[in-house]
Motif scaffolding. Structure first.
Motif, PDB file in Angstrom:
ATOM      1  N   SER A  85       0.855  -1.050   0.008  1.00 25.19           N
ATOM      2  CA  SER A  85      -0.125   0.075   0.080  1.00 25.19           C
ATOM      3  C   SER A  85       1.005   1.338  -0.047  1.00 25.19           C
ATOM      4  O   SER A  85       0.538   1.998  -0.729  1.00 25.19           O
ATOM      5  CB  SER A  85      -1.197   0.092   0.837  1.00 25.19           C
ATOM      6  OG  SER A  85      -1.784  -1.188   1.156  1.00 25.19           O
ATOM      7  N   ALA A  86       1.866   0.999   0.881  1.00 25.87           N
ATOM      8  CA  ALA A  86       2.721   2.236   0.920  1.00 25.87           C
ATOM      9  C   ALA A  86       3.492   2.498  -0.435  1.00 25.87           C
ATOM     10  O   ALA A  86       3.488   3.707  -1.091  1.00 25.87           O
ATOM     11  CB  ALA A  86       3.772   2.222   1.909  1.00 25.87           C
ATOM     12  N   ALA A  87       3.994   1.609  -1.012  1.00 25.72           N
ATOM     13  CA  ALA A  87       4.411   1.437  -2.458  1.00 25.72           C
ATOM     14  C   ALA A  87       3.419   2.059  -3.597  1.00 25.72           C
ATOM     15  O   ALA A  87       3.779   2.725  -4.467  1.00 25.72           O
ATOM     16  CB  ALA A  87       4.928   0.142  -2.866  1.00 25.72           C
ATOM     17  N   GLY A  88       2.268   1.501  -3.280  1.00 25.10           N
ATOM     18  CA  GLY A  88       1.157   2.078  -4.218  1.00 25.10           C
ATOM     19  C   GLY A  88       0.850   3.441  -4.292  1.00 25.10           C
ATOM     20  O   GLY A  88       0.537   3.966  -5.164  1.00 25.10           O
ATOM     21  N   THR A  89       0.742   3.878  -2.879  1.00 28.21           N
ATOM     22  CA  THR A  89       0.768   5.343  -2.814  1.00 28.21           C
ATOM     23  C   THR A  89       1.737   6.193  -3.295  1.00 28.21           C
ATOM     24  O   THR A  89       1.399   7.259  -4.029  1.00 28.21           O
ATOM     25  CB  THR A  89       0.539   5.747  -1.076  1.00 28.21           C
ATOM     26  OG1 THR A  89      -0.488   4.965  -0.621  1.00 28.21           O
ATOM     27  CG2 THR A  89       0.215   7.059  -1.063  1.00 28.21           C
ATOM     28  N   LEU A  90       2.964   5.651  -3.300  1.00 26.61           N
ATOM     29  CA  LEU A  90       4.037   6.485  -3.775  1.00 26.61           C
ATOM     30  C   LEU A  90       3.921   6.375  -5.437  1.00 26.61           C
ATOM     31  O   LEU A  90       4.242   7.404  -5.877  1.00 26.61           O
ATOM     32  CB  LEU A  90       5.358   5.966  -3.645  1.00 26.61           C
ATOM     33  CG  LEU A  90       5.588   6.266  -2.021  1.00 26.61           C
ATOM     34  CD1 LEU A  90       7.057   5.504  -1.690  1.00 26.61           C
ATOM     35  CD2 LEU A  90       5.798   7.634  -1.561  1.00 26.61           C
ATOM     36  N   ALA A  91       3.555   5.432  -5.797  1.00 24.25           N
ATOM     37  CA  ALA A  91       3.470   5.210  -7.416  1.00 24.25           C
ATOM     38  C   ALA A  91       2.273   5.999  -7.885  1.00 24.25           C
ATOM     39  O   ALA A  91       2.353   6.654  -8.897  1.00 24.25           O
ATOM     40  CB  ALA A  91       3.409   3.712  -7.696  1.00 24.25           C
ATOM     41  N   ALA A  92       1.076   6.137  -7.219  1.00 23.12           N
ATOM     42  CA  ALA A  92       0.063   6.774  -7.837  1.00 23.12           C
ATOM     43  C   ALA A  92       0.219   8.411  -7.507  1.00 23.12           C
ATOM     44  O   ALA A  92      -0.576   9.251  -8.143  1.00 23.12           O
ATOM     45  CB  ALA A  92      -1.232   6.513  -6.906  1.00 23.12           C
ATOM     46  N   LEU A  93       1.099   8.691  -6.351  1.00 22.35           N
ATOM     47  CA  LEU A  93       1.049  10.334  -6.137  1.00 22.35           C
ATOM     48  C   LEU A  93       1.523  11.150  -7.317  1.00 22.35           C
ATOM     49  O   LEU A  93       0.711  12.216  -7.507  1.00 22.35           O
ATOM     50  CB  LEU A  93       2.209  10.430  -4.914  1.00 22.35           C
ATOM     51  CG  LEU A  93       1.821  11.666  -4.068  1.00 22.35           C
ATOM     52  CD1 LEU A  93       0.401  11.409  -3.444  1.00 22.35           C
ATOM     53  CD2 LEU A  93       2.880  11.304  -3.005  1.00 22.35           C
ATOM     54  N   PRO A  94       2.422  10.742  -7.947  1.00 24.70           N
ATOM     55  CA  PRO A  94       2.730  11.552  -9.324  1.00 24.70           C
ATOM     56  C   PRO A  94       1.469  12.115 -10.024  1.00 24.70           C
ATOM     57  O   PRO A  94       1.316  13.086 -10.867  1.00 24.70           O
ATOM     58  CB  PRO A  94       3.954  11.034 -10.069  1.00 24.70           C
ATOM     59  CG  PRO A  94       4.333  10.251  -8.946  1.00 24.70           C
ATOM     60  CD  PRO A  94       3.466   9.591  -8.051  1.00 24.70           C
ATOM     61  N   VAL A  95       0.865  11.016 -10.598  1.00 21.24           N
ATOM     62  CA  VAL A  95      -0.524  11.110 -11.296  1.00 21.24           C
ATOM     63  C   VAL A  95      -1.292  11.938 -10.680  1.00 21.24           C
ATOM     64  O   VAL A  95      -2.123  12.712 -11.168  1.00 21.24           O
ATOM     65  CB  VAL A  95      -0.972   9.830 -11.956  1.00 21.24           C
ATOM     66  CG1 VAL A  95      -1.962   9.987 -12.689  1.00 21.24           C
ATOM     67  CG2 VAL A  95       0.311   9.004 -12.515  1.00 21.24           C
TER      68      VAL A  95
END
Length: 294
Positions: free
Chosen positions: A263-273
């Motif tokens: 979930s933490a990695a997914g949040t970081l991945a989605a944050l730029p978009v």
């Protein structure tokens, strides 16, 4: 007096209807954003708390952690991810996404404009050919793509992703930008031609400034599609050119799923978009709605 009462009642009715619409809009917004909210909050939980049902959404100090739907936030998951090998995956995704989007815009803009000119012949055939490349799912052609990439020596290379992401987004970009060019006032373009503007000058100096919101909308969609692409990256890369979606599956192991870290990695991945969409929503909405009302 009667008129004033009627007017007051009508005003109250309008205010009540406006309040109802506002509440419904917030309810829909919360429903749509619930997956991202769940993802973001799970990244601040421990591996024990993350998979619990019903999920906890209220961050509280450790002394109050016993309350229902409450959890004690922690930054350990983000520290582990940022201290690990997340950044190489992020950089690969950023390079493949941004470079392919730039190439898509450079190729789609003149192609789309040419397909709006009256002297261009065979436009319907060209448009159908472009959109037909999206009929077949990527998994149906993944073997020929893999063999061609291996033959060219581009396996585990960001260049292969750039080429394929460009080919993947180019048909959609041409169709979108053509619709924006078609909505331009014909009188403005005719005036430019009468002033002696050539086709290239007409495109760069007249047409493009008038559809800049449409260009931004096209770029935004191309970025989303390239950033989230998984199958091609999974098949053609291993370590050196692997992207963020591949980093996500590293949390799936024989011992199970690491929900909190994922979930933490997914949040970081989605944050730029998400950030890009937040700051560019005005231009995105304007671009996607160009020509909707005549």
């Amino acid at each position: 007096m009667v008129f004033w009462q009627r007017r007051t009642a009508a005003t109250r009715g309008i205010e009540r209807a406006s309040m109802i619409r506002t509440v419904l809009a917030w309810a829909v917004a919360l429903f749509v954003s619930f997956p991202f909210l769940y993802l973001a909050t799970s990244g601040f939980k421990t591996e024990v708390e993350a998979p619990k049902m019903p999920p906890a959404f209220v961050p509280v100090p450790e002394s109050l952690s016993g309350f229902p739907l409450a959890y004690t936030p922690t930054l350990e998951n983000y520290k582990l991810i940022l201290a690990g090998d997340f950044m190489p995956y992020f950089i690969n995704s950023a390079i493949a996404t941004l470079v392919s989007t730039l190439i898509v815009l450079l190729l789609a803009t003149p192609a789309a404009y040419a397909l709006t000119l009256p002297q261009t012949t065979g436009k319907r055939n060209v448009l159908f050919f472009l959109i037909s490349t999206r009929f077949l799912p990527a998994v149906g052609v993944i073997i020929p793509i893999f063999l061609a990439t291996r033959f060219l020596g581009l396996l585990d290379n960001v260049l292969a992703l750039i080429i394929l992401y460009t080919a993947m987004n180019l048909p959609i970009a041409v169709w979108m930008m053509r619709s924006f060019f078609q909505d331009l006032p014909a009188d403005v373009l005719d005036a430019g031609r009468m002033d002696g503007a050539g086709t290239i000058q007409e495109l760069i100096l007249i047409a493009l400034p008038m559809i800049k919101n449409g260009v931004l909308a096209t770029a935004f969609l191309a970025i989303i599609f390239a950033w989230n692409e998984f199958l091609l990256a999974l098949t053609l890369t291993t370590t050196k050119a692997a992207t963020v979606p591949l980093y996500m599956i590293s949390f799936m192991s024989a011992q199970g799923l690491w929900y909190a870290k994922m979930s933490a990695a997914g949040t970081l991945a989605a944050l730029p978009v998400v950030i890009l969409g937040w700051f560019g929503q005005k231009w995105l909405v304007r671009g996607l709605s160009m020509g909707a009302v005549k």
